[in-house]
Motif scaffolding. Structure first.
Motif, PDB file in Angstrom:
ATOM      1  N   LEU A 118       0.918  -1.174   0.018  1.00 62.79           N
ATOM      2  CA  LEU A 118      -0.079   0.041  -0.082  1.00 62.79           C
ATOM      3  C   LEU A 118       0.839   1.329  -0.066  1.00 62.79           C
ATOM      4  CD1 LEU A 118      -2.572  -1.086   2.692  1.00 62.79           C
ATOM      5  CD2 LEU A 118      -2.893  -1.193   0.006  1.00 62.79           C
ATOM      6  N   ASN A 120       2.958   4.462  -1.200  1.00 58.65           N
ATOM      7  CA  ASN A 120       2.836   5.542  -2.295  1.00 58.65           C
ATOM      8  C   ASN A 120       4.133   5.243  -3.388  1.00 58.65           C
ATOM      9  OD1 ASN A 120       0.569   6.704  -1.063  1.00 58.65           O
ATOM     10  ND2 ASN A 120       1.840   7.884   0.496  1.00 58.65           N
ATOM     11  N   ARG A 293      -3.000  -6.802   4.155  1.00 58.54           N
ATOM     12  CA  ARG A 293      -3.432  -5.602   3.089  1.00 58.54           C
ATOM     13  C   ARG A 293      -5.137  -5.649   3.255  1.00 58.54           C
ATOM     14  NH1 ARG A 293      -4.712  -4.988  -2.640  1.00 58.54           N
ATOM     15  NH2 ARG A 293      -4.715  -7.171  -2.908  1.00 58.54           N
ATOM     16  N   ILE A 296      -5.781  -3.625   6.516  1.00 58.24           N
ATOM     17  CA  ILE A 296      -5.469  -2.221   6.401  1.00 58.24           C
ATOM     18  C   ILE A 296      -6.631  -1.458   5.610  1.00 58.24           C
ATOM     19  CG2 ILE A 296      -3.949  -0.480   5.604  1.00 58.24           C
ATOM     20  CD1 ILE A 296      -1.555  -2.447   6.260  1.00 58.24           C
ATOM     21  N   LEU A 297      -7.178  -1.997   4.417  1.00 55.59           N
ATOM     22  CA  LEU A 297      -7.909  -1.489   3.546  1.00 55.59           C
ATOM     23  C   LEU A 297      -9.219  -1.508   4.384  1.00 55.59           C
ATOM     24  CD1 LEU A 297      -6.855  -2.747   0.081  1.00 55.59           C
ATOM     25  CD2 LEU A 297      -6.611  -0.606   0.969  1.00 55.59           C
ATOM     26  N   SER A 300     -11.190   2.687   7.784  1.00 54.50           N
ATOM     27  CA  SER A 300     -11.742   3.779   6.911  1.00 54.50           C
ATOM     28  C   SER A 300     -10.516   4.546   6.768  1.00 54.50           C
ATOM     29  CB  SER A 300     -13.008   4.410   7.658  1.00 54.50           C
ATOM     30  OG  SER A 300     -13.347   5.754   7.162  1.00 54.50           O
ATOM     31  N   LYS A 301     -10.566   5.284   5.631  1.00 52.22           N
ATOM     32  CA  LYS A 301      -9.589   6.322   5.153  1.00 52.22           C
ATOM     33  C   LYS A 301      -9.725   7.510   6.171  1.00 52.22           C
ATOM     34  CE  LYS A 301      -7.215   8.734   1.293  1.00 52.22           C
ATOM     35  NZ  LYS A 301      -7.407   8.857  -0.118  1.00 52.22           N
ATOM     36  N   GLY A 302     -10.889   7.915   6.670  1.00 57.35           N
ATOM     37  CA  GLY A 302     -10.798   8.854   7.515  1.00 57.35           C
ATOM     38  C   GLY A 302     -10.111   8.921   8.946  1.00 57.35           C
ATOM     39  N   GLN A 303      -9.913   7.556   9.115  1.00 61.05           N
ATOM     40  CA  GLN A 303      -8.926   7.265  10.421  1.00 61.05           C
ATOM     41  C   GLN A 303      -7.699   7.908  10.356  1.00 61.05           C
ATOM     42  OE1 GLN A 303      -9.758   5.829  13.455  1.00 61.05           O
ATOM     43  NE2 GLN A 303     -11.789   5.256  12.901  1.00 61.05           N
ATOM     44  N   THR A 304      -6.998   7.434   8.908  1.00 68.42           N
ATOM     45  CA  THR A 304      -5.478   8.077   8.494  1.00 68.42           C
ATOM     46  C   THR A 304      -5.668   9.512   8.363  1.00 68.42           C
ATOM     47  OG1 THR A 304      -5.159   5.852   7.267  1.00 68.42           O
ATOM     48  CG2 THR A 304      -3.571   7.804   6.940  1.00 68.42           C
ATOM     49  N   GLU A 305      -6.522  10.054   7.726  1.00 68.26           N
ATOM     50  CA  GLU A 305      -6.734  11.707   7.605  1.00 68.26           C
ATOM     51  C   GLU A 305      -6.788  12.333   9.166  1.00 68.26           C
ATOM     52  OE1 GLU A 305     -10.095  11.770   5.153  1.00 68.26           O
ATOM     53  OE2 GLU A 305      -8.989  11.459   3.370  1.00 68.26           O
ATOM     54  N   ILE A 322      -3.879   2.393  12.616  1.00 69.67           N
ATOM     55  CA  ILE A 322      -4.255   1.497  11.651  1.00 69.67           C
ATOM     56  C   ILE A 322      -4.167  -0.034  12.092  1.00 69.67           C
ATOM     57  CG2 ILE A 322      -4.036   0.775   9.343  1.00 69.67           C
ATOM     58  CD1 ILE A 322      -5.191   3.625  10.024  1.00 69.67           C
TER      59      ILE A 322
END
Length: 405
Positions: A118, A120, A293, A296-297, A300-305, A322
């Motif tokens: 995952l 970048n 993977r 992690i997916l 929610s992406k909001g947790q990272t943000e 995460i």
């Protein structure tokens, strides 16, 4: 004024076992259990009668007879005059060793590859995808043979370490990588003082986990961030080092040395063990990477943000936000992967590693002709170790799952 009450309970009747929904499920379960017991009893009676017709019986007395064969990798005392039971114990120990090493290594490979999938960075992401797709889609037996063949062909022979100008040399004058395996220094424990040092070391490991857990809990409760790296390093080295020198250095190292046609002394890790260990690790690690993977997916992406908006660095976001939540998704399939490693270790016979399948289910079975007894013991061993792994991992799974009211 009247009140609503439950209808009076009537007396129990046999017809209620079928007609009453309160008892119907228990009735069907009891019938299924009786049928299963009857079927197993039929198979057992049929087996005993057929053996009796051929003048045979089920007996485990052969376990006390001399085995009559050698085992190339042992951690306990064993020779060809030891009993078949002793040979089976040696095989069980060898199986547990390779299963433990492969589980630990596969977890490390899987977590790293799953996180990096995952990334970048396009190159890193594609390399990890290449690793996963290549290793999990080729049978593990082929990887075992490939790694064993590479070690046998590419590694130098012990004779290459001999002479004034040898073509091969030991690493740090302590490690020899040969086509017969790896020779490394072996610890020599001197009496009770040595075991005290080992006990302190184990206590230090436990202390590291306890401190990190306390630091994480304090961070969640109060927001205070305690240092983790340096206290962990100090707990790992300082106590055991102090006790080691105070007790007069009771643990020494036995270094391997080239004597005659081979290395003597030290610890010998045979090529068959290394090939089986790493093949199981890299193969199962590819599956664990996909589990990581997916876990992690699932977050929610909001947790990272949200964590990034608080100023947390990417590494701390992964470790503190995460992964703790992803464990609830990762652990259940991870249990299955650990069970697969343990059962796939039975492929050790392909490279001559003497595990329990090679000893009890191989040579012992062929020598004694007690196929039924040997297979029953093998089934009992794999069933027991699988249930133990499942029980331990389920306890850990219950400790990280969401608490419901």
């Amino acid at each position: 004024m009247t009140s609503v009450t439950d209808p009076p309970q009537g007396s129990f009747r046999l017809s209620m076992l079928i007609n009453d929904t309160r008892y119907r499920s228990y009735t069907f379960q009891f019938i299924a259990l009786v049928l299963l017991i009857g079927f197993m009893a039929y198979l057992g009676i049929n087996l005993v009668s057929n053996l009796a017709a051929q003048g045979l019986n089920i007996s485990f007395g052969f376990l006390g007879n001399a085995a009559g064969y050698d085992i190339n990798q042992t951690l306990v005392e064993y020779d060809s005059q030891s009993s078949h039971l002793r040979a089976a114990v040696v095989g069980i120990i060898n199986t547990l060793i390779v299963a433990f090493l492969a589980c630990v290594t596969a977890t490390i490979f899987g977590v790293i590859a799953g996180v990096l999938r995952l990334s970048n960075n396009w190159v890193v992401r594609k390399l990890m995808a290449f690793y996963v797709e290549i290793f999990r889609n080729i049978p593990v037996l082929i990887w075992i043979i490939i790694i064993f063949s590479i070690m046998t062909v590419s590694m130098p022979a012990p004779r290459d370490f001999r002479g004034e100008d040898p073509s091969a040399s030991m690493l740090f004058e302590s490690f020899a990588f040969t086509n017969r395996g790896v020779y490394s220094p072996a610890p020599v424990i001197d009496g009770a003082s040595g075991w005290i040092v080992i006990g302190v070391f184990i206590a230090s490991i436990i202390g590291i986990f306890a401190y990190r857990r306390y630091a994480t809990k304090k961070l969640y409760d109060t927001g205070q961030l305690l240092p983790m790296l340096w206290p962990s390093v100090a707990l790992f080295f300082v106590p055991v080092t102090l006790v080691y020198f105070i007790l007069g250095r009771p643990i020494t190292l036995d270094y391997p040395s080239l004597q005659g046609f081979n290395f003597q002394g030290g610890l010998h890790l045979r090529g068959s063990l290394i090939a089986l260990w790493f093949a199981l690790a890299i193969y199962t690690g590819a599956f664990i990477a996909e589990n990581v993977r997916a876990g992690i997916l699932a977050i929610s992406k909001g947790q990272t943000e949200a964590a990034a908006s608080l100023g947390l660095r990417p590494g701390r976001i992964m470790n503190l936000v995460i992964l703790p939540q992803a464990l609830r998704v990762i652990i259940p399939p991870l249990i299955s992967q650990y069970l697969n490693i343990t059962k796939n270790s039975s492929l050790a016979i392909a490279v001559g590693y003497m595990d329990v399948t090679s000893t009890l289910g191989g040579i012992t079975l062929n020598q004694t002709g007690r196929a039924i007894e040997c297979i029953l013991l093998l089934m009992l061993f794999y069933l027991t170790i699988s249930l133990l792994i499942s029980a331990v991992m389920n306890v850990y799974n219950n400790s990280v799952k969401l608490r419901e009211r």
